[in-house]
Enzyme design. Structure first.
Site, short mmCIF file in Angstrom:
data_model
loop_
_atom_site.label_atom_id
_atom_site.label_comp_id
_atom_site.label_asym_id
_atom_site.label_seq_id
_atom_site.Cartn_x
_atom_site.Cartn_y
_atom_site.Cartn_z
N ALA A 134 0.22 -1.67 0.13
CA ALA A 134 -0.05 -0.05 -0.31
C ALA A 134 0.85 1.49 0.40
O ALA A 134 0.41 1.80 -0.67
CB ALA A 134 -1.01 0.26 1.07
N TYR A 135 1.89 1.19 0.61
CA TYR A 135 2.58 2.50 0.44
C TYR A 135 3.59 2.58 -1.21
O TYR A 135 3.57 4.05 -1.14
CB TYR A 135 3.83 2.01 1.53
N ALA A 136 3.68 1.64 -1.52
CA ALA A 136 4.75 1.55 -2.85
C ALA A 136 3.34 1.98 -3.82
O ALA A 136 3.85 3.07 -4.66
CB ALA A 136 5.20 0.41 -3.37
N SER A 149 1.57 4.17 -3.06
CA SER A 149 1.01 5.11 -2.32
C SER A 149 2.36 6.17 -3.26
O SER A 149 1.86 7.76 -3.97
CB SER A 149 0.56 6.01 -1.17
#
Length: 246
Positions: free
Chosen positions: A154-156, A158
């Site tokens: 999810a971070y990647a 974003s």
């Protein structure tokens, strides 16, 4: 306060600590006056301002939620009022919440996307409207978009959105002499990165790069200073500042 008309000025979001603070201090070494932005840690922002002033630079602290246009408009206006305009905007503000995709709490997804995507969009939108000709906008991604480590999905995602909007904005600002780029750090020795990791995990990540060490906030700040200063022919790019990680 009297301000020289030829002074360059920057706004650094997330400038109260970690990579953001290193960026603020590095830009100040180049003679750029800096608005040190904070979201919650006002004391750290004022400490950064004091450190810049002690080294002979100029800085002010500005607060606000990067995802709120009103807050960030006020931050831009404060920097402009103090220094006469804005030439450089650096978006280091962001949050990282890790989980396997199958188990991710969607509230965490929304929280992270609000800061990392909406926040970057709000600040980039204002920067596109207000940065002076000859200026630079520098957003922040991550080398995880290439290395694809588990739990970072999810971070990647974003940060992939940040890279996409950077590419588009660089082309939308055609003719304005404003560069727009993204810096994508690899593993960097900040308190946030080291938190919760064992010594073995840190050592493994340090050896992932051919230079066999973690990056430092100062390493990343050098890349930003290049894009904000002499790197005028680099535009619409993602600069992977990661010591050579794949």
């Amino acid at each position: 306060m009297t301000t020289p008309m030829n002074i360059r000025a920057a706004l650094v979001t997330g400038g109260s600590g970690g990579i953001g603070r290193a960026v603020a201090e590095r830009l100040a070494k180049d003679g750029i006056a800096v608005g040190v932005h904070y979201a919650g840690n006002k004391a750290s922002a004022f400490d950064a301002v004091a450190a810049i002033a002690a080294a002979g630079g100029r800085a002010i602290a500005v607060g606000g939620d990067v995802a709120e246009p009103g807050d960030m408009t006020a931050a831009f206006e404060a920097v402009e009022a103090e220094f006469g305009g804005i030439d450089v905007v650096v978006n280091t503000a962001g949050i990282m919440l890790l989980s396997p995709i199958a188990a991710l709490n969607l509230d965490d997804l929304d929280r992270m996307y609000r800061t990392n995507i909406r926040g970057t969009f709000v600040v980039s939108q204002l920067a596109a409207q207000r940065v002076r000709s000859g200026g630079a906008i520098v957003n922040f991604s991550t080398s995880i978009t290439r290395t694809q480590f588990p739990t970072y999905g999810a971070y990647a995602a974003s940060k992939g959105a940040v890279e996409a909007m950077t590419m588009v904005l660089a082309r939308e600002l055609r003719g304005k002499e404003i560069t727009v780029n993204t810096v994508a750090p690899g593993p960097t020795a900040t308190p946030l990165f080291l938190q919760g990791k064992s010594d073995a995990d840190v050592e493994r990540l340090a050896r992932a790069a051919p230079l066999e060490r973690l990056g430092t906030p100062e390493d990343i700040a050098e890349a930003v200073a290049f894009l904000a200063g002499p790197g005028r022919w680099i535009n619409g790019q993602v600069l992977f500042a990661n010591g050579g990680m794949a």
